[in-house]
Each structure stands twice: as C-alpha cells, then as structure tokens.
Design a protein around this motif. Structure first.
Motif, PDB file in Angstrom:
ATOM      1  N   ASN A 191       0.815  -1.217   0.000  1.00  0.00           N
ATOM      2  CA  ASN A 191       0.000   0.000   0.000  1.00  0.00           C
ATOM      3  C   ASN A 191       0.848   1.267   0.000  1.00  0.00           C
ATOM      4  O   ASN A 191       0.344   2.358  -0.281  1.00  0.00           O
ATOM      5  CB  ASN A 191      -0.927   0.021   1.224  1.00  0.00           C
ATOM      6  N   TYR A 192       2.142   1.125   0.302  1.00  0.00           N
ATOM      7  CA  TYR A 192       3.019   2.295   0.381  1.00  0.00           C
ATOM      8  C   TYR A 192       3.937   2.442  -0.831  1.00  0.00           C
ATOM      9  O   TYR A 192       4.806   3.313  -0.845  1.00  0.00           O
ATOM     10  CB  TYR A 192       3.864   2.230   1.659  1.00  0.00           C
ATOM     11  N   VAL A 193       3.759   1.590  -1.838  1.00  0.00           N
ATOM     12  CA  VAL A 193       4.609   1.691  -3.032  1.00  0.00           C
ATOM     13  C   VAL A 193       4.295   3.004  -3.761  1.00  0.00           C
ATOM     14  O   VAL A 193       3.161   3.260  -4.154  1.00  0.00           O
ATOM     15  CB  VAL A 193       4.377   0.496  -3.979  1.00  0.00           C
ATOM     16  N   THR A 194       5.324   3.846  -3.940  1.00  0.00           N
ATOM     17  CA  THR A 194       5.138   5.117  -4.648  1.00  0.00           C
ATOM     18  C   THR A 194       5.835   5.136  -6.005  1.00  0.00           C
ATOM     19  O   THR A 194       5.484   5.932  -6.871  1.00  0.00           O
ATOM     20  CB  THR A 194       5.668   6.298  -3.809  1.00  0.00           C
ATOM     21  N   ALA A 195       6.812   4.255  -6.194  1.00  0.00           N
ATOM     22  CA  ALA A 195       7.510   4.159  -7.482  1.00  0.00           C
ATOM     23  C   ALA A 195       8.276   2.844  -7.509  1.00  0.00           C
ATOM     24  O   ALA A 195       8.534   2.241  -6.466  1.00  0.00           O
ATOM     25  CB  ALA A 195       8.463   5.339  -7.679  1.00  0.00           C
ATOM     26  N   PHE A 196       8.632   2.398  -8.731  1.00  0.00           N
ATOM     27  CA  PHE A 196       9.360   1.135  -8.823  1.00  0.00           C
ATOM     28  C   PHE A 196      10.048   1.018 -10.179  1.00  0.00           C
ATOM     29  O   PHE A 196       9.669   1.673 -11.160  1.00  0.00           O
ATOM     30  CB  PHE A 196       8.413  -0.060  -8.629  1.00  0.00           C
ATOM     31  N   THR A 197      11.081   0.184 -10.203  1.00  0.00           N
ATOM     32  CA  THR A 197      11.721  -0.248 -11.444  1.00  0.00           C
ATOM     33  C   THR A 197      11.811  -1.764 -11.350  1.00  0.00           C
ATOM     34  O   THR A 197      11.278  -2.378 -10.417  1.00  0.00           O
ATOM     35  CB  THR A 197      13.124   0.353 -11.592  1.00  0.00           C
ATOM     36  N   ASN A 198      12.507  -2.376 -12.304  1.00  0.00           N
ATOM     37  CA  ASN A 198      12.687  -3.827 -12.235  1.00  0.00           C
ATOM     38  C   ASN A 198      13.602  -4.231 -11.081  1.00  0.00           C
ATOM     39  O   ASN A 198      13.605  -5.398 -10.668  1.00  0.00           O
ATOM     40  CB  ASN A 198      13.271  -4.354 -13.545  1.00  0.00           C
ATOM     41  N   ASN A 199      14.375  -3.282 -10.573  1.00  0.00           N
ATOM     42  CA  ASN A 199      15.402  -3.611  -9.591  1.00  0.00           C
ATOM     43  C   ASN A 199      15.167  -3.039  -8.204  1.00  0.00           C
ATOM     44  O   ASN A 199      15.867  -3.422  -7.256  1.00  0.00           O
ATOM     45  CB  ASN A 199      16.776  -3.134 -10.085  1.00  0.00           C
ATOM     46  N   GLU A 200      14.213  -2.124  -8.068  1.00  0.00           N
ATOM     47  CA  GLU A 200      14.001  -1.526  -6.761  1.00  0.00           C
ATOM     48  C   GLU A 200      12.582  -0.973  -6.622  1.00  0.00           C
ATOM     49  O   GLU A 200      11.888  -0.725  -7.610  1.00  0.00           O
ATOM     50  CB  GLU A 200      15.021  -0.415  -6.498  1.00  0.00           C
ATOM     51  N   ILE A 202      10.321   1.984  -4.324  1.00  0.00           N
ATOM     52  CA  ILE A 202      10.407   3.157  -3.462  1.00  0.00           C
ATOM     53  C   ILE A 202       9.158   3.237  -2.590  1.00  0.00           C
ATOM     54  O   ILE A 202       8.028   3.204  -3.082  1.00  0.00           O
ATOM     55  CB  ILE A 202      10.566   4.446  -4.295  1.00  0.00           C
ATOM     56  N   LEU A 203       9.400   3.321  -1.298  1.00  0.00           N
ATOM     57  CA  LEU A 203       8.333   3.468  -0.311  1.00  0.00           C
ATOM     58  C   LEU A 203       8.604   4.776   0.440  1.00  0.00           C
ATOM     59  O   LEU A 203       9.351   4.789   1.414  1.00  0.00           O
ATOM     60  CB  LEU A 203       8.320   2.294   0.671  1.00  0.00           C
ATOM     61  N   GLY A 204       8.027   5.863  -0.037  1.00  0.00           N
ATOM     62  CA  GLY A 204       8.273   7.148   0.619  1.00  0.00           C
ATOM     63  C   GLY A 204       9.737   7.522   0.584  1.00  0.00           C
ATOM     64  O   GLY A 204      10.323   7.726  -0.488  1.00  0.00           O
ATOM     65  N   HIS A 205      10.362   7.576   1.764  1.00  0.00           N
ATOM     66  CA  HIS A 205      11.776   7.964   1.867  1.00  0.00           C
ATOM     67  C   HIS A 205      12.735   6.787   1.653  1.00  0.00           C
ATOM     68  O   HIS A 205      13.957   6.984   1.656  1.00  0.00           O
ATOM     69  CB  HIS A 205      12.052   8.565   3.245  1.00  0.00           C
ATOM     70  N   TYR A 206      12.212   5.597   1.464  1.00  0.00           N
ATOM     71  CA  TYR A 206      13.060   4.405   1.432  1.00  0.00           C
ATOM     72  C   TYR A 206      13.079   3.749   0.046  1.00  0.00           C
ATOM     73  O   TYR A 206      12.050   3.684  -0.639  1.00  0.00           O
ATOM     74  CB  TYR A 206      12.571   3.381   2.459  1.00  0.00           C
ATOM     75  N   THR A 207      14.243   3.270  -0.319  1.00  0.00           N
ATOM     76  CA  THR A 207      14.415   2.521  -1.562  1.00  0.00           C
ATOM     77  C   THR A 207      14.818   1.092  -1.202  1.00  0.00           C
ATOM     78  O   THR A 207      15.830   0.880  -0.526  1.00  0.00           O
ATOM     79  CB  THR A 207      15.484   3.148  -2.461  1.00  0.00           C
ATOM     80  N   ILE A 208      14.029   0.119  -1.647  1.00  0.00           N
ATOM     81  CA  ILE A 208      14.229  -1.281  -1.293  1.00  0.00           C
ATOM     82  C   ILE A 208      14.606  -2.068  -2.551  1.00  0.00           C
ATOM     83  O   ILE A 208      13.925  -1.956  -3.578  1.00  0.00           O
ATOM     84  CB  ILE A 208      12.948  -1.887  -0.679  1.00  0.00           C
TER      85      ILE A 208
END
Length: 231
Positions: A191-200, A202-208
């Motif tokens: 529910n907190y996913v704000t952006a993404f690529t194939n490799n990561e 982004i959840l707000g201030h965090y990149t996973i």
C-alpha cells in the motif's frame, strides 16, 4: 478483548496459566473449570473465544470433551503428555503446549490467536522488542527487514523496532494482508509503493532492492495491481 477460560484440574498449573493471561492486555479470563462438565457450563453461559484445555482430567478427558462440542472455541491444549498431539491437531487446536509452560512459549501460542481474533477486526502483529510485547497495526508497517536472527520493522512514521523473529514466519501470515517478499531480506507493505523499477521499489523515503529470485513474483504483483494503468 478475547474472553478465555482455563480447564485444568491441577491448581498449580491453572494458577500459572492465570498469571500468564494477566500479562496480556487483550486476554480476559472469565472462568476456570476443573473438569469437562464445569467447562461446558461456562461455554453455555457466555461467549468464549479461547480455551486453555488440559487433556488428562477425571471422568472425561480434554480430547473427548473438545470433540463433543458442536461449537468449538479456539483451543490451546496444555498438557504434560506428548502422545495426544496428533489427535489435538486433528481437532484443529491452535496449539499443543507441554507443561511446565513458560511465558515465552505461552505467548508464542497466544499470538497465533491474537492475529486472527480481535473485537474490532483490526489487523495487527505483536512483536517482543526491548523486553515488552508491542502491538503494531499492519497499516503502520512500511516494511520488514531481516537482520540475521532478528527483524527490523520500519513504520510509516519512520520509527523502527528490532525483534527476535524470522521474516519467514511473518511472511506466511502477512502474504494475504497486502505484504509481499521482494528480497531475501525485505518484505514490503504494497500500500506504500510510490515508485518502482525492475530492480528496486520506493516506499516514501526508502528505496528497497528487488532480489533476482523474487523479481518474477514482483512483476506478477505489479501487473495485477496496476493493470491497465501502466502507460
């Protein structure tokens, strides 16, 4: 509040369980019984959510008693005998605890019930951190990170807590609650996913990071959630 009863003919064992119950805010002990007949009366007179049930009791053992009930509360068997475990689980008992029962083992068992029974229907997890048991609403949890034998739970407020747990244990519980494992060390609240690529992700201030072995599952998730919305 979860109404519970103790069914045990051993006073010391019953007192120990009562003491354990008193340490958990969400449990309310509403009665104790020394035999199956007294337990049946308790079940008839009020709503019972959870029953701590001994097996070896006079006249009518715990296995037969639970089997006889048409409406069974969640049940945790508390016994000194290992040999009845299979029968206990066949009756869909929540757990089967061997005496003497430590609070740590007791809480681990009760936690399974707390995850599934709440008066408000709120989804939450309970983690032991810094010597206390902390209730965390799933809507607060941003992501969970595995750190060796511990997990680090990060909240949307950017607070975090360390707990002695395994991410694999939480994965089986949270998979149907909007969480997905995207890396060997990370599970996220989708529910907190704000952006993404194939490799990561982004959840707000965090990149996973998205682990290679989890990439296909993540892509399937993205295609389902954002179907017809990807430009």
């Amino acid at each position: 509040m979860i109404n519970c009863i103790i069914v045990d003919d051993e006073p010391l064992a019953a007192t120990l369980l009562e003491n354990h119950i008193s340490k958990i805010d969400h449990l309310k002990l509403v009665g104790k019984a020394e035999n199956a007949m007294d337990a049946y009366k308790l079940l008839q007179n009020q709503k019972i959510d959870l029953m701590f049930l001994d097996i070896q009791m006079p006249h009518f053992n715990g296995i037969d008693f639970l089997r006889s009930l048409s409406h069974k509360p969640k049940t945790i068997f508390t016994t000194a005998y290992r040999e009845f475990a299979i029968e206990g689980f066949e009756l869909e008992a929540v757990d089967y605890i061997l005496k003497p029962i430590t609070f740590e083992r007791f809480f681990k068992s009760v936690e399974r019930v707390l995850r599934n029974i709440t008066s408000s229907g709120e989804d939450f997890i309970i983690l032991k951190t810094e010597g206390i048991h902390r209730k965390l609403s799933l809507t607060e949890v941003l992501f969970i990170e595995s750190q060796g034998n511990d997990i680090k739970v990060t909240l949307s407020t950017r607070e975090h807590f360390i707990s002695k747990s395994k991410i694999t244990d939480l994965e089986s519980v949270l998979h149907s609650k909007g969480f997905i494992r995207i890396h060997r060390s990370f599970m996220i609240n989708t529910n907190y996913v704000t952006a993404f690529t194939n490799n990561e992700v982004i959840l707000g201030h965090y990149t996973i990071p998205v682990g290679r072995s989890y990439r296909q599952e993540f892509e399937i998730f993205i295609s389902k959630i954002f179907k017809n919305k990807l430009l």
